[in-house]
Scaffold this motif. Structure first.
Motif, PDB file in Angstrom:
ATOM      1  N   ARG A   1       0.832  -1.207   0.000  1.00 18.19           N
ATOM      2  CA  ARG A   1       0.000   0.000   0.000  1.00 18.19           C
ATOM      3  C   ARG A   1       0.866   1.256   0.000  1.00 18.19           C
ATOM      4  NH1 ARG A   1      -2.653  -2.649   4.221  1.00 18.19           N
ATOM      5  NH2 ARG A   1      -1.953  -0.998   5.653  1.00 18.19           N
ATOM      6  N   VAL A   2       1.953   1.226   0.758  1.00 16.42           N
ATOM      7  CA  VAL A   2       2.849   2.386   0.825  1.00 16.42           C
ATOM      8  C   VAL A   2       3.610   2.558  -0.488  1.00 16.42           C
ATOM      9  CG1 VAL A   2       4.904   3.332   1.940  1.00 16.42           C
ATOM     10  CG2 VAL A   2       3.093   2.291   3.326  1.00 16.42           C
ATOM     11  N   THR A   3       4.193   1.472  -0.981  1.00 18.29           N
ATOM     12  CA  THR A   3       5.038   1.542  -2.180  1.00 18.29           C
ATOM     13  C   THR A   3       4.262   2.005  -3.404  1.00 18.29           C
ATOM     14  OG1 THR A   3       6.467  -0.227  -1.339  1.00 18.29           O
ATOM     15  CG2 THR A   3       6.561   0.222  -3.707  1.00 18.29           C
ATOM     16  N   PHE A   4       3.058   1.462  -3.573  1.00 22.82           N
ATOM     17  CA  PHE A   4       2.282   1.759  -4.777  1.00 22.82           C
ATOM     18  C   PHE A   4       1.074   2.659  -4.511  1.00 22.82           C
ATOM     19  CE2 PHE A   4       4.362  -2.386  -5.617  1.00 22.82           C
ATOM     20  CZ  PHE A   4       5.191  -1.963  -6.641  1.00 22.82           C
ATOM     21  N   LYS A   5       1.038   3.239  -3.297  1.00 28.16           N
ATOM     22  CA  LYS A   5      -0.039   4.163  -2.928  1.00 28.16           C
ATOM     23  C   LYS A   5      -1.414   3.548  -3.206  1.00 28.16           C
ATOM     24  CE  LYS A   5       2.728   8.356  -3.559  1.00 28.16           C
ATOM     25  NZ  LYS A   5       4.009   7.625  -3.624  1.00 28.16           N
ATOM     26  N   ALA A   6      -1.539   2.283  -2.837  1.00 29.62           N
ATOM     27  CA  ALA A   6      -2.793   1.559  -3.043  1.00 29.62           C
ATOM     28  C   ALA A   6      -3.728   1.767  -1.852  1.00 29.62           C
ATOM     29  CB  ALA A   6      -2.512   0.070  -3.224  1.00 29.62           C
ATOM     30  N   LYS A   7      -5.007   1.855  -2.121  1.00 30.31           N
ATOM     31  CA  LYS A   7      -5.988   2.056  -1.057  1.00 30.31           C
ATOM     32  C   LYS A   7      -6.351   0.744  -0.362  1.00 30.31           C
ATOM     33  CE  LYS A   7      -8.154   6.146  -3.120  1.00 30.31           C
ATOM     34  NZ  LYS A   7      -9.418   6.730  -3.641  1.00 30.31           N
ATOM     35  N   ASN A   8      -6.262  -0.355  -1.115  1.00 30.21           N
ATOM     36  CA  ASN A   8      -6.693  -1.643  -0.580  1.00 30.21           C
ATOM     37  C   ASN A   8      -5.534  -2.632  -0.519  1.00 30.21           C
ATOM     38  OD1 ASN A   8      -9.509  -0.841  -0.507  1.00 30.21           O
ATOM     39  ND2 ASN A   8      -9.492  -1.049  -2.743  1.00 30.21           N
ATOM     40  N   ASN A   9      -5.675  -3.633   0.324  1.00 31.05           N
ATOM     41  CA  ASN A   9      -4.673  -4.688   0.407  1.00 31.05           C
ATOM     42  C   ASN A   9      -4.660  -5.500  -0.883  1.00 31.05           C
ATOM     43  OD1 ASN A   9      -3.868  -4.091   3.022  1.00 31.05           O
ATOM     44  ND2 ASN A   9      -5.385  -5.463   3.948  1.00 31.05           N
ATOM     45  N   PRO A  10      -3.487  -5.879  -1.375  1.00 30.74           N
ATOM     46  CA  PRO A  10      -3.433  -6.711  -2.584  1.00 30.74           C
ATOM     47  C   PRO A  10      -3.780  -8.171  -2.310  1.00 30.74           C
ATOM     48  CG  PRO A  10      -1.230  -6.312  -1.761  1.00 30.74           C
ATOM     49  CD  PRO A  10      -2.148  -5.468  -0.924  1.00 30.74           C
ATOM     50  N   ILE A  11      -3.551  -8.631  -1.069  1.00 31.64           N
ATOM     51  CA  ILE A  11      -3.888 -10.009  -0.691  1.00 31.64           C
ATOM     52  C   ILE A  11      -5.078  -9.954   0.250  1.00 31.64           C
ATOM     53  CG2 ILE A  11      -3.076 -12.137   0.383  1.00 31.64           C
ATOM     54  CD1 ILE A  11      -0.222 -11.278  -0.293  1.00 31.64           C
ATOM     55  N   VAL A  12      -6.174 -10.595  -0.135  1.00 33.62           N
ATOM     56  CA  VAL A  12      -7.418 -10.487   0.642  1.00 33.62           C
ATOM     57  C   VAL A  12      -7.954 -11.871   1.002  1.00 33.62           C
ATOM     58  CG1 VAL A  12      -8.050  -8.274  -0.340  1.00 33.62           C
ATOM     59  CG2 VAL A  12      -8.754 -10.365  -1.512  1.00 33.62           C
TER      60      VAL A  12
END
Length: 241
Positions: free
Chosen positions: A230-241
Motif C-alpha cells: 500500500r505504501v510503495t504503490f499508494k494503493a488504497k486496498n490490500n493486494p492479498i485479501v
C-alpha cells in the motif's frame, strides 16, 4: 557462490551440469552487492556476442537480484546473475561458460561466479521442468540480444520464495531487501493476471504448487506485505485479501 568454469567443463551431460552447483560453505557470508545495472548489461552483452559468434541462441531464466536490478530497477545492485533452464543442452552451457569467462576479462568487478546456476540447489527436481515452462510462457524479457535471452522466473514463484524466507522457512536467513522484493514480485504477478487483488487462498495454493509449507508465521508476513504494498504503490486496498 556459483559453479566454477573448470567444474562446468569437467562434465559433458547437461543434466549433470544442472545438478553440479556447489553447496555454500558454512558460515560464509554472501558477496556484497556491487554489480550495478550497467555492469550487468555490459557483461550480458559480452555473453550474447560470444554465443552469437558461435551461431548459438540460448535462453536462461533469472531469479533474484538480477531481475530487480536490471528489469524492475528496484535495487541499485546485486552480486550475480543466478539462472536455470532445464532445456539447456551441454553445448548451450558450454557457450554460456565461455561467454561469461570472456566478460570477466573486460571488468575486474566480475569473478568466475557472476553468471551461475546455483539457484538449482533450491528448486526441487520435480519442479524444475514446470518452472522452466512457466517462465517461457510468462515471457518477461529482462535482457535480449542476438545469442542470448534472459527471462524472469515466474512471478508467483519468486514471490512465494521471498515470503517463505521472511517467515523463516528458507535455507538462508531473511535479507533486508526481501520485503520490498516480495512486494515487487506480487505487483508483477497482479499485473500479468490483470487483477488488483489476489485471494489469500490462491497464495496458499501457490505455496503448495511450489512445494513450500505454509505456517502461522506466513500470516504475519502477508500483513507486512500488504502494508508495504500500500505504501510503495499508494494503493488504497490490500493486494492479498
Amino acid at each position: 557462490m556459483g559453479q566454477s568454469w573448470s567444474r562446468f567443463q569437467q562434465r559433458r551431460n547437461a543434466k549433470s551440469l544442472l545438478d553440479l552447483a556447489p553447496a555454500k560453505t558454512p558460515g560464509q557470508d554472501p558477496a556484497l552487492p556491487d554489480l550495478d545495472r550497467n555492469t550487468l548489461l555490459s557483461a550480458l552483452n559480452t555473453v550474447a556476442a560470444y554465443i552469437a559468434k558461435k551461431k548459438g541462441n540460448v535462453t536462461v531464466i533469472a531469479v533474484g537480484g538480477a531481475v530487480n536490478t536490471i528489469y524492475l530497477q528496484s535495487r541499485a545492485a546485486t552480486h550475480d546473475v543466478d539462472f536455470f533452464n532445464t532445456q539447456l543442452t551441454a553445448a548451450d552451457l558450454g557457450m554460456i561458460v565461455e561467454g561469461a569467462k570472456a566478460a570477466t576479462k573486460g571488468n575486474p568487478k566480475l569473478d568466475e561466479t557472476w553468471f551461475n546456476n546455483r539457484t538449482i540447489l533450491f528448486i526441487p527436481k520435480d519442479q524444475r521442468n514446470a518452472l522452466t515452462e512457466q517462465a517461457i510462457a510468462q515471457n518477461e524479457i529482462i535482457f535480449q540480444k542476438p545469442g542470448l535471452t534472459v527471462l524472469a522466473a515466474p512471478w508467483p514463484y519468486s514471490f512465494c520464495c521471498k515470503v517463505d524466507r521472511l517467515a523463516g522457512g528458507g535455507v538462508n536467513s531473511a535479507r533486508v531487501y526481501d520485503l520490498d522484493d516480495a512486494v515487487q514480485y506480487l505487483r508483477r504477478s497482479l499485473i500479468k493476471a490483470k487483477v488488483a487483488q489476489v485471494p489469500l487462498a490462491t497464495v496458499k495454493q501457490w505455496f503448495t504448487q511450489y512445494s513450500l509449507r505454509w505456517t502461522s508465521a506466513n500470516d504475519g508476513v502477508v500483513a507486512r506485505v500488504n502494508a508495504a504494498y500500500r505504501v510503495t504503490f499508494k494503493a488504497k486496498n490490500n493486494p492479498i485479501v
